[in-house]
Structures are given as structure tokens and as C-alpha cells.
Design an enzyme around this catalytic site. Structure first.
Site, PDB file in Angstrom:
ATOM      1  N   CYS A 211      47.068  48.504  28.969  1.00 20.93           N
ATOM      2  CA  CYS A 211      45.609  48.484  29.139  1.00 20.93           C
ATOM      3  C   CYS A 211      45.119  49.843  29.655  1.00 20.93           C
ATOM      4  O   CYS A 211      45.707  50.412  30.565  1.00 20.93           O
ATOM      5  CB  CYS A 211      45.222  47.376  30.115  1.00 20.93           C
TER       6      CYS A 211
ATOM      7  N   CYS B 195      42.876  49.281  37.125  1.00 24.29           N
ATOM      8  CA  CYS B 195      42.759  48.302  38.220  1.00 24.29           C
ATOM      9  C   CYS B 195      44.011  48.420  39.097  1.00 24.29           C
ATOM     10  O   CYS B 195      45.137  48.208  38.616  1.00 24.29           O
ATOM     11  CB  CYS B 195      42.637  46.896  37.658  1.00 24.29           C
TER      12      CYS B 195
ATOM     13  N   CYS C  10      47.042  45.907  39.081  1.00 24.82           N
ATOM     14  CA  CYS C  10      47.485  45.266  37.838  1.00 24.82           C
ATOM     15  C   CYS C  10      48.709  45.926  37.201  1.00 24.82           C
ATOM     16  O   CYS C  10      48.717  47.132  36.920  1.00 24.82           O
ATOM     17  CB  CYS C  10      46.337  45.233  36.834  1.00 24.82           C
TER      18      CYS C  10
ATOM     19  N   CYS D 173      43.853  28.631  28.972  1.00 24.36           N
ATOM     20  CA  CYS D 173      43.239  29.935  29.235  1.00 24.36           C
ATOM     21  C   CYS D 173      44.098  31.016  28.581  1.00 24.36           C
ATOM     22  O   CYS D 173      45.329  30.957  28.665  1.00 24.36           O
ATOM     23  CB  CYS D 173      43.178  30.212  30.735  1.00 24.36           C
TER      24      CYS D 173
ATOM     25  N   CYS E 207      39.453  28.709  27.536  1.00 20.54           N
ATOM     26  CA  CYS E 207      38.937  29.808  28.350  1.00 20.54           C
ATOM     27  C   CYS E 207      39.590  31.095  27.855  1.00 20.54           C
ATOM     28  O   CYS E 207      40.772  31.093  27.511  1.00 20.54           O
ATOM     29  CB  CYS E 207      39.272  29.579  29.824  1.00 20.54           C
TER      30      CYS E 207
ATOM     31  N   CYS F 114      33.688  31.737  34.506  1.00 23.34           N
ATOM     32  CA  CYS F 114      34.786  31.647  35.473  1.00 23.34           C
ATOM     33  C   CYS F 114      34.851  33.033  36.117  1.00 23.34           C
ATOM     34  O   CYS F 114      35.136  34.014  35.434  1.00 23.34           O
ATOM     35  CB  CYS F 114      36.077  31.311  34.735  1.00 23.34           C
TER      36      CYS F 114
ATOM     37  N   ARG G 193      39.296  27.608  42.288  1.00 22.12           N
ATOM     38  CA  ARG G 193      40.690  27.618  41.820  1.00 22.12           C
ATOM     39  C   ARG G 193      41.603  28.435  42.722  1.00 22.12           C
ATOM     40  O   ARG G 193      41.317  29.567  43.076  1.00 22.12           O
ATOM     41  CB  ARG G 193      40.762  28.198  40.407  1.00 22.12           C
TER      42      ARG G 193
HETATM   43  N1  SAM Z   1      41.774  42.517  31.096  1.00 17.75           N
HETATM   44  C1  SAM Z   1      40.935  41.440  31.447  1.00 17.75           C
HETATM   45  C2  SAM Z   1      40.149  41.689  32.710  1.00 17.75           C
HETATM   46  O1  SAM Z   1      40.585  42.437  33.556  1.00 17.75           O
HETATM   47  O2  SAM Z   1      39.086  41.085  32.830  1.00 17.75           O
HETATM   48  C3  SAM Z   1      41.646  40.124  31.584  1.00 17.75           C
HETATM   49  C4  SAM Z   1      43.002  40.005  32.208  1.00 17.75           C
HETATM   50  S1  SAM Z   1      43.133  40.321  33.937  1.00 17.75           S
HETATM   51  C5  SAM Z   1      44.845  40.411  34.123  1.00 17.75           C
HETATM   52  C6  SAM Z   1      42.617  38.858  34.735  1.00 17.75           C
HETATM   53  C7  SAM Z   1      42.496  38.843  36.252  1.00 17.75           C
HETATM   54  O3  SAM Z   1      43.774  38.645  36.843  1.00 17.75           O
HETATM   55  C8  SAM Z   1      41.967  40.074  36.943  1.00 17.75           C
HETATM   56  O4  SAM Z   1      40.579  40.129  36.940  1.00 17.75           O
HETATM   57  C9  SAM Z   1      42.488  39.910  38.369  1.00 17.75           C
HETATM   58  O5  SAM Z   1      41.518  39.286  39.180  1.00 17.75           O
HETATM   59  C10 SAM Z   1      43.711  39.018  38.201  1.00 17.75           C
HETATM   60  N2  SAM Z   1      44.929  39.752  38.552  1.00 17.75           N
HETATM   61  C11 SAM Z   1      45.555  40.698  37.817  1.00 17.75           C
HETATM   62  N3  SAM Z   1      46.638  41.176  38.450  1.00 17.75           N
HETATM   63  C12 SAM Z   1      46.720  40.515  39.629  1.00 17.75           C
HETATM   64  C13 SAM Z   1      47.632  40.569  40.740  1.00 17.75           C
HETATM   65  N4  SAM Z   1      48.636  41.418  40.763  1.00 17.75           N
HETATM   66  N5  SAM Z   1      47.432  39.737  41.787  1.00 17.75           N
HETATM   67  C14 SAM Z   1      46.384  38.885  41.764  1.00 17.75           C
HETATM   68  N6  SAM Z   1      45.494  38.793  40.763  1.00 17.75           N
HETATM   69  C15 SAM Z   1      45.643  39.600  39.713  1.00 17.75           C
HETATM   70 FE1  SF4 Z   2      43.454  45.893  32.237  1.00 10.05          FE
HETATM   71 FE2  SF4 Z   2      44.763  44.649  34.173  1.00 10.05          FE
HETATM   72 FE3  SF4 Z   2      42.408  45.712  34.687  1.00 10.05          FE
HETATM   73 FE4  SF4 Z   2      42.551  43.541  33.088  1.00 10.05          FE
HETATM   74  S1  SF4 Z   2      43.079  43.655  35.238  1.00 10.05           S
HETATM   75  S2  SF4 Z   2      41.327  45.381  32.748  1.00 10.05           S
HETATM   76  S3  SF4 Z   2      44.510  43.929  32.091  1.00 10.05           S
HETATM   77  S4  SF4 Z   2      44.271  46.838  34.091  1.00 10.05           S
END
Ligand code: SAM
Ligand code: SF4
Length: 351
Positions: free
Chosen positions: A76, A80, A83, A120, A151, A211, A283
Site C-alpha cells: 500500500c 499509516c 500498518c 468484511c 462490508c 463502520c 466492535r
Molecule cells: N486500506 C484501507 C484503509 O486504510 O482504510 C483498508 C484496510 S486497513 C488495514 C483497515 C483498518 O485496520 C485501519 O483503518 C486500522 O484502523 C486497522 N489496523 C491496521 N493495522 C492495525 C494494527 N496494527 N493494529 C490495530 N489496527 C490496525
Molecule cells: Fe494502506 Fe494500511 Fe494505511 Fe490501509 S491502513 S491505507 S492498508 S497503510
């Protein structure tokens, strides 16, 4: 003090708490001071208050069960800081392409057989490409035909993409605000808090259930945590589903070494979310794997009424199905039937 006086005192105190919270009222004008006052209540008063609200809108022992599948993993372009799927960090995760529709439908069928009522799907995208929308919409309509709620979480969406998802019958769209507006730039630099709100507005206006929640444990202050809940509760409509994630520290990410959240602080967050968003499903999302059975039980008492089932959460671990079953049986918790959230919008087929 006689036992009789003690009982009368306790009854009086309960009335005081019941008078402070009006479980029928859905508000969008919460202040940080009000949230702080709730958060600071003596623990059992806070849980009692959350229970009053919870029992007004939900069956006390029902929990909504969702299963989450990563339909496009890793690579990606966003940064973030929590992530493992970001290409900006060296996390060792292998990127993959969008899964084929038939494979997704087969996974969804398995989840249905295991008892999930909502399926989801998440993609590691900043936003979907228009060329992917046919496959995405085929996944939604195929899973709806199986009788499950759907979802998707695909990142930011254009108006046209939201329209297509609504047409295909998507029930919920996940898009987390992740943290308070003030702390957001410390977590993500490639998009803004306002970008997130803009996508949420498009989704809401298209009649798709929202959500949206966030993560605790990324080094934010307690005031940031409450700021995140306040931002969600003061949206024009409360998200129908509010996932509260506990950070799963991922090696190689900037937040991989964050300090663990104090368990009772997490429970307090859940209780405040329940009180200020009375008709939303709250949730317990990522991080359940890191919680004891006792902490999870307290979260359910505080008003959490949705979980992810299945042993994987995108790329992170989730408690195994058997372990969950034992815990839920011990607590007398049963699965919430589909479309049972009081604030849920009309079934998408009627849109
Ligand atoms: N890329 C899309 C986005 O960011 O909206 C969808 C996938 S993203 C992985 C979905 C959510 O997972 C993120 O918004 C975050 O809140 C949660 N998430 C991702 N990595 C995480 C982690 N290491 N611990 C807790 N929550 C996490
Ligand atoms: Fe990309 Fe992870 Fe951020 Fe979703 S949470 S936008 S998958 S970097």
C-alpha cells in the site's frame, strides 16, 4: 449503618446515575469535558451507566459476529504508522494482487458455515482503481446472495465508486478515523483527517451504513482517545458500527514498539463509546488476541457487542474459533442475527 439503609442508599445512587444518562437521547453535540467526566466515573458506575444504555437498544447477551478477509494484501502506498501493509516500511510482508471473485465467494461460504453473519473484505489500497470495481461489486452481490451482510474497506472512494457499491447492495463501508484530529498527523502523512471525513460523508449520503472507529495504543494521550470518540459521536449520523482497535504492534512499523494499553483504560473507552453512541454496534476489533478472557468479558459488560471471528485479521492474528466459542459459551453470549442494529439503514436491496 443497617442493611436496610445501605440498600436505600444504593437505590438512591442508582437513580442518580440513571437520571444523568438519557438512554433514549441520540446526541451529536458531545464536549470533551462531558466525555472526560464519564471516563472518570468510578469504574462500576461507568459500567452501570453503559449497561443502562446498552440494554435500552440491544439484547444484553447478543454479539454481532463478522469475518474479515484480506482481498488484496500489502504494497500500500500510504504511510499509516501502525500498518504492516504499508510499502513505506520494511515489515517483510509479501504484496499480493486482488483475489479472484470465485475464491472470495468460496471463503465467504466457509465463514457462513462457521456462523458469521457479516462478511468484511479489506484491501491495502489508498483508493480502488476504477478497473477493479467490477470484481469488487461482483464479490458484494455474490455474498449478499448467500444471505450475509457485506462490508468493504478499500480506502478513499470517489462519488462514482460509492454509487457503484451502493448499487451492488453493499451494506457497510469501513473507513476508520483512527485517532483524534490533533494526533492524526503524527500517525499518517499521506492523507488528512479531512480526507477521511470526506469519504465518510460520501458513503453516508449514498445510504450505505458506516463502520468507523479507530485505534488506541499508538502513543496518543487519553485526551486524544476521547477526542477520537467525540469526533465519531459528533458526525451528522453516528456510524452504525464503531470498531475500537487495540494496536497490534507490527515489527518494522514506526509504532511497532508502542507501549501496551492499560486494560481497564481500554474498557473505559468501550463504555464511553457505548454511552455516547447508544444505537451503534461497538466492535472489539484488532487486539483481542492480546486481551485476557477477563478483559474481554469486561468489554462486553461495558457495551461491546461485535467481534471478528476467524483466526486471521487481515495480516494479524485473531483468537482461534474454538477459543472464542469456549469464552462466548462461558459468558452466555449468542450471535446477533443479521440486520439487528437499531440504527441500521434500510436493507441495501431497497435503495
Ligand atoms: N486500506 C484501507 C484503509 O486504510 O482504510 C483498508 C484496510 S486497513 C488495514 C483497515 C483498518 O485496520 C485501519 O483503518 C486500522 O484502523 C486497522 N489496523 C491496521 N493495522 C492495525 C494494527 N496494527 N493494529 C490495530 N489496527 C490496525
Ligand atoms: Fe494502506 Fe494500511 Fe494505511 Fe490501509 S491502513 S491505507 S492498508 S497503510
Amino acid at each position: 449503618m443497617t442493611i436496610q439503609t445501605r440498600i436505600e442508599d444504593a437505590a438512591q445512587a442508582s437513580k442518580g446515575i440513571a437520571a444523568r444518562t438519557n438512554p433514549d437521547q441520540v446526541r451529536h453535540d458531545w464536549t470533551r469535558e462531558e466525555l472526560q467526566a464519564l471516563y472518570d466515573l468510578p469504574f462500576s458506575d461507568l459500567i452501570f451507566e453503559a449497561q443502562i444504555v446498552h440494554r435500552r437498544w440491544f439484547k444484553s447477551n447478543e454479539v454481532q459476529m463478522s469475518t474479515l478477509l484480506s482481498i488484496k494484501t500489502g504494497g500500500c502506498p500510504e504511510d499509516c504508522g501502525y500498518c504492516a501493509q504499508s510499502s513505506k516500511f520494511d515489515t517483510g510482508l509479501k504484496a499480493s494482487k486482488l483475489m479472484e471473485v470465485q475464491k472470495v465467494l468460496a471463503e465467504a461460504q466457509r465463514a457462513k458455515e462457521a456462523g458469521a453473519t457479516r462478511y468484511c473484505m479489506g484491501a491495502a489500497w489508498r483508493e480502488p482503481k476504477d478497473r477493479d470495481m467490477d470484481a469488487i461489486c461482483a464479490m458484494v452481490s455474490g455474498i449478499k446472495e448467500m444471505g450475509m451482510e457485506t462490508c468493504m474497506t478499500l480506502g478513499m472512494l470517489s462519488g462514482q465508486q460509492v454509487h457503484r457499491l451502493a448499487q451492488s447492495g453493499l451494506d457497510y463501508y469501513n473507513h476508520n478515523i483512527d485517532t483524534s484530529e490533533e494526533y492524526y498527523p503524527k500517525v499518517i502523512g499521506t492523507r488528512t483527517f479531512q480526507d477521511r471525513l470526506d469519504t465518510l460523508e460520501r458513503v453516508r449520503n449514498a445510504g450505505i451504513n458506516v463502520c468507523s472507529g479507530g485505534i488506541v495504543g499508538m502513543g496518543e494521550s487519553q485526551s486524544d482517545r476521547l477526542g477520537m470518540l467525540m469526533a465519531l459521536a459528533n458526525l451528522p449520523e453516528h456510524p452504525q458500527s464503531v470498531p475500537i482497535n487495540m494496536l497490534m504492534p507490527m515489527e518494522g512499523t514506526p509504532m511497532g514498539l508502542s507501549e501496551k494499553v492499560e486494560p481497564l483504560d481500554f474498557v473505559r473507552m468501550i463504555a464511553v463509546a457505548r454511552i455516547i453512541m447508544p444505537q451503534s454496534v461497538v466492535r472489539l476489533a484488532a487486539g483481542r488476541e492480546l486481551m485476557s478472557d477477563e478483559q474481554q468479558a469486561l468489554c462486553f459488560m461495558a457495551g461491546a457487542n461485535s467481534i471478528f471471528v476467524g483466526d486471521k485479521l487481515l495480516t494479524a492474528k485473531n483468537p482461534e474459533a474454538d477459543k472464542d466459542k469456549v469464552l462466548l459459551d462461558k459468558l452466555g453470549i449468542v450471535s446477533m442475527p443479521a440486520h439487528n442494529c437499531p440504527s441500521e439503514k434500510t436493507a441495501s436491496a431497497d435503495r
